[in-house]
Scaffold this motif. Structure first.
Motif, PDB file in Angstrom:
ATOM      1  N   UNK A  87       0.966  -1.299   0.075  1.00 48.04           N
ATOM      2  CA  UNK A  87      -0.098  -0.018  -0.090  1.00 48.04           C
ATOM      3  C   UNK A  87       0.935   1.170  -0.017  1.00 48.04           C
ATOM      4  N   UNK A  88       2.087   1.371   1.025  1.00 50.34           N
ATOM      5  CA  UNK A  88       2.845   2.327   0.848  1.00 50.34           C
ATOM      6  C   UNK A  88       3.551   2.628  -0.485  1.00 50.34           C
ATOM      7  N   UNK A  89       3.731   1.333  -1.227  1.00 52.66           N
ATOM      8  CA  UNK A  89       4.244   1.696  -2.625  1.00 52.66           C
ATOM      9  C   UNK A  89       3.498   2.467  -3.591  1.00 52.66           C
ATOM     10  N   UNK A 109      10.825   0.826  -4.335  1.00 52.21           N
ATOM     11  CA  UNK A 109      12.240   1.705  -4.136  1.00 52.21           C
ATOM     12  C   UNK A 109      11.846   2.984  -3.756  1.00 52.21           C
ATOM     13  N   UNK A 110      10.914   3.546  -3.710  1.00 50.61           N
ATOM     14  CA  UNK A 110      10.758   5.061  -2.998  1.00 50.61           C
ATOM     15  C   UNK A 110      10.054   5.088  -1.593  1.00 50.61           C
ATOM     16  N   UNK A 111       9.896   3.588  -1.059  1.00 52.27           N
ATOM     17  CA  UNK A 111       9.400   3.484   0.199  1.00 52.27           C
ATOM     18  C   UNK A 111      10.651   3.476   1.236  1.00 52.27           C
ATOM     19  N   UNK A 126      10.684  -3.979   9.615  1.00 52.89           N
ATOM     20  CA  UNK A 126      10.297  -3.311   8.556  1.00 52.89           C
ATOM     21  C   UNK A 126      11.162  -3.146   7.288  1.00 52.89           C
ATOM     22  N   UNK A 127      12.372  -2.829   7.762  1.00 55.59           N
ATOM     23  CA  UNK A 127      13.432  -2.755   6.657  1.00 55.59           C
ATOM     24  C   UNK A 127      13.701  -4.048   6.189  1.00 55.59           C
ATOM     25  N   UNK A 128      13.893  -4.932   6.924  1.00 55.08           N
ATOM     26  CA  UNK A 128      14.008  -6.427   6.304  1.00 55.08           C
ATOM     27  C   UNK A 128      13.103  -6.890   5.286  1.00 55.08           C
ATOM     28  N   UNK A 129      11.789  -6.786   5.505  1.00 59.30           N
ATOM     29  CA  UNK A 129      10.850  -7.051   4.608  1.00 59.30           C
ATOM     30  C   UNK A 129      10.761  -6.240   3.381  1.00 59.30           C
ATOM     31  N   UNK A 130      11.182  -4.874   3.567  1.00 59.65           N
ATOM     32  CA  UNK A 130      11.058  -3.960   2.711  1.00 59.65           C
ATOM     33  C   UNK A 130      12.132  -4.221   1.540  1.00 59.65           C
ATOM     34  N   UNK A 131      13.297  -4.691   2.145  1.00 65.13           N
ATOM     35  CA  UNK A 131      14.634  -4.811   1.357  1.00 65.13           C
ATOM     36  C   UNK A 131      14.147  -6.192   0.476  1.00 65.13           C
ATOM     37  N   UNK A 132      13.504  -7.224   1.231  1.00 63.64           N
ATOM     38  CA  UNK A 132      13.336  -8.295   0.616  1.00 63.64           C
ATOM     39  C   UNK A 132      12.189  -8.245  -0.474  1.00 63.64           C
ATOM     40  N   UNK A 133      11.225  -7.506  -0.293  1.00 63.38           N
ATOM     41  CA  UNK A 133      10.270  -7.112  -1.470  1.00 63.38           C
ATOM     42  C   UNK A 133      10.847  -6.053  -2.697  1.00 63.38           C
ATOM     43  N   UNK A 134      11.927  -5.243  -2.252  1.00 58.22           N
ATOM     44  CA  UNK A 134      12.491  -4.509  -3.374  1.00 58.22           C
ATOM     45  C   UNK A 134      13.308  -5.645  -4.087  1.00 58.22           C
ATOM     46  N   UNK A 138       5.807  -3.962  -8.417  1.00 59.29           N
ATOM     47  CA  UNK A 138       6.060  -2.525  -7.604  1.00 59.29           C
ATOM     48  C   UNK A 138       7.248  -2.192  -8.181  1.00 59.29           C
ATOM     49  N   UNK A 139       7.844  -2.220  -9.354  1.00 61.50           N
ATOM     50  CA  UNK A 139       8.993  -1.626  -9.814  1.00 61.50           C
ATOM     51  C   UNK A 139       8.851  -0.070 -10.182  1.00 61.50           C
ATOM     52  N   UNK A 140       7.412   0.212 -10.339  1.00 62.00           N
ATOM     53  CA  UNK A 140       7.052   1.556 -10.444  1.00 62.00           C
ATOM     54  C   UNK A 140       7.188   2.108 -11.897  1.00 62.00           C
ATOM     55  N   UNK A 141       6.682   3.173 -12.261  1.00 58.60           N
ATOM     56  CA  UNK A 141       6.428   3.479 -13.465  1.00 58.60           C
ATOM     57  C   UNK A 141       7.790   4.013 -13.985  1.00 58.60           C
ATOM     58  N   UNK A 142       8.483   4.282 -13.137  1.00 56.98           N
ATOM     59  CA  UNK A 142       9.974   4.901 -13.944  1.00 56.98           C
ATOM     60  C   UNK A 142      10.980   3.550 -14.265  1.00 56.98           C
ATOM     61  N   UNK A 143      10.431   2.425 -13.602  1.00 56.93           N
ATOM     62  CA  UNK A 143      11.267   1.381 -14.164  1.00 56.93           C
ATOM     63  C   UNK A 143      10.994   0.828 -15.661  1.00 56.93           C
ATOM     64  N   UNK A 144       9.846   1.081 -16.099  1.00 54.66           N
ATOM     65  CA  UNK A 144       9.613   0.819 -17.375  1.00 54.66           C
ATOM     66  C   UNK A 144       9.840   1.872 -18.561  1.00 54.66           C
ATOM     67  N   UNK A 145      10.342   2.981 -17.963  1.00 54.94           N
ATOM     68  CA  UNK A 145      10.653   3.925 -19.006  1.00 54.94           C
ATOM     69  C   UNK A 145      11.982   3.817 -19.666  1.00 54.94           C
ATOM     70  N   UNK A 146      12.297   4.000 -21.061  1.00 53.42           N
ATOM     71  CA  UNK A 146      13.417   3.742 -21.701  1.00 53.42           C
ATOM     72  C   UNK A 146      14.634   4.676 -21.242  1.00 53.42           C
ATOM     73  N   UNK A 147      15.487   4.137 -21.041  1.00 48.79           N
ATOM     74  CA  UNK A 147      16.896   4.803 -20.692  1.00 48.79           C
ATOM     75  C   UNK A 147      17.448   5.812 -21.553  1.00 48.79           C
ATOM     76  N   UNK A 148      17.669   6.816 -21.112  1.00 50.85           N
ATOM     77  CA  UNK A 148      18.252   8.137 -21.781  1.00 50.85           C
ATOM     78  C   UNK A 148      19.535   8.385 -21.466  1.00 50.85           C
TER      79      UNK A 148
END
Length: 206
Positions: free
Chosen positions: A129-131, A140-142, A180-188, A196-206
């Motif tokens: 939910x936080x993501x 990755x922004x959480x 929290x940190x342990x689970x967050x890192x695992x999910x990342x 949960x990669x996010x919108x930025x993850x699918x953007x083409x590299x420039x």
């Protein structure tokens, strides 16, 4: 009955159509697998013994809510699912842990497996939910501090039981922020599978 991770995934998909419930199962599995690896290391396990323990944690995470979509009432979940697992010959330790993740079942959490499932269930949902409220929808922004702040906001993700998150960490013998940190890192590390990669993850590299 195939009691491997593949078998658990097949059973979950047989009973669950909801994409969000499937993602939740994967998120809990991700946190459980990480704790299973930590427990295996603590026990000094290697080879097949280590692999079996880690898979047991992962499978428990995958299956904990597999009956929820069909049997969501407090009278049925997780009791119906556990009966199905018993009929299929799944290990008692897994079934007992799944019963114990529901406080109202009255089943005590005595094993590390059971305590880990209870500790990871609500937190995995909360981290998701936080993501999803981030502009990027990226885990990755959480940050831990942000998670703690959101836990105090009763209007946010109100379906998540904060008391269970706190109690779960305590039963596991882990500081809340470390948990929290342990689970967050695992999910990342598993962000792609969790969506949960996010919108930025699918953007083409420039």
């Amino acid at each position: 009955m195939d009691q491997s991770r593949d078998g658990a995934w097949a059973l979950l998909n047989e009973y669950t159509q909801s994409a969000s419930l499937l993602k939740h199962a994967l998120a809990v599995e991700t946190c459980m697998r990480a704790y299973g690896e930590r427990e295996a290391d603590a026990l000094g396990l290697t080879g097949e013994e280590r692999a079996q323990l880690v898979e047991r944690y992962a499978v428990t995470g995958l299956l904990h809510d597999f009956d929820y979509e069909r049997y969501p009432s407090l009278e049925d979940h997780p009791f119906v699912g556990v009966r199905i697992l018993a009929e299929q010959g799944w290990p008692e330790e897994i079934r007992t842990a799944i019963l114990g993740h529901a406080e109202y079942s009255g089943v005590p959490r005595e094993t590390h497996l059971a305590k880990t499932l209870f500790a990871c269930d609500e937190l995995a949902g909360f981290l998701t939910a936080c993501s999803l409220v981030k502009p990027t929808k990226s885990i990755f922004d959480v940050e831990v501090a942000g998670v703690r702040k959101k836990m105090k906001d009763k209007a946010f993700a109100r379906g998540v039981n904060r008391e269970d998150i706190v109690k779960g960490a305590g039963e596991l013998g882990v500081e809340l922020e470390a948990h929290i940190a342990f689970c967050l890192e695992a999910m990342q590390r598993n962000a792609a599978a969790l969506g949960l990669e996010g919108a930025a993850a699918s953007a083409p590299a420039v």
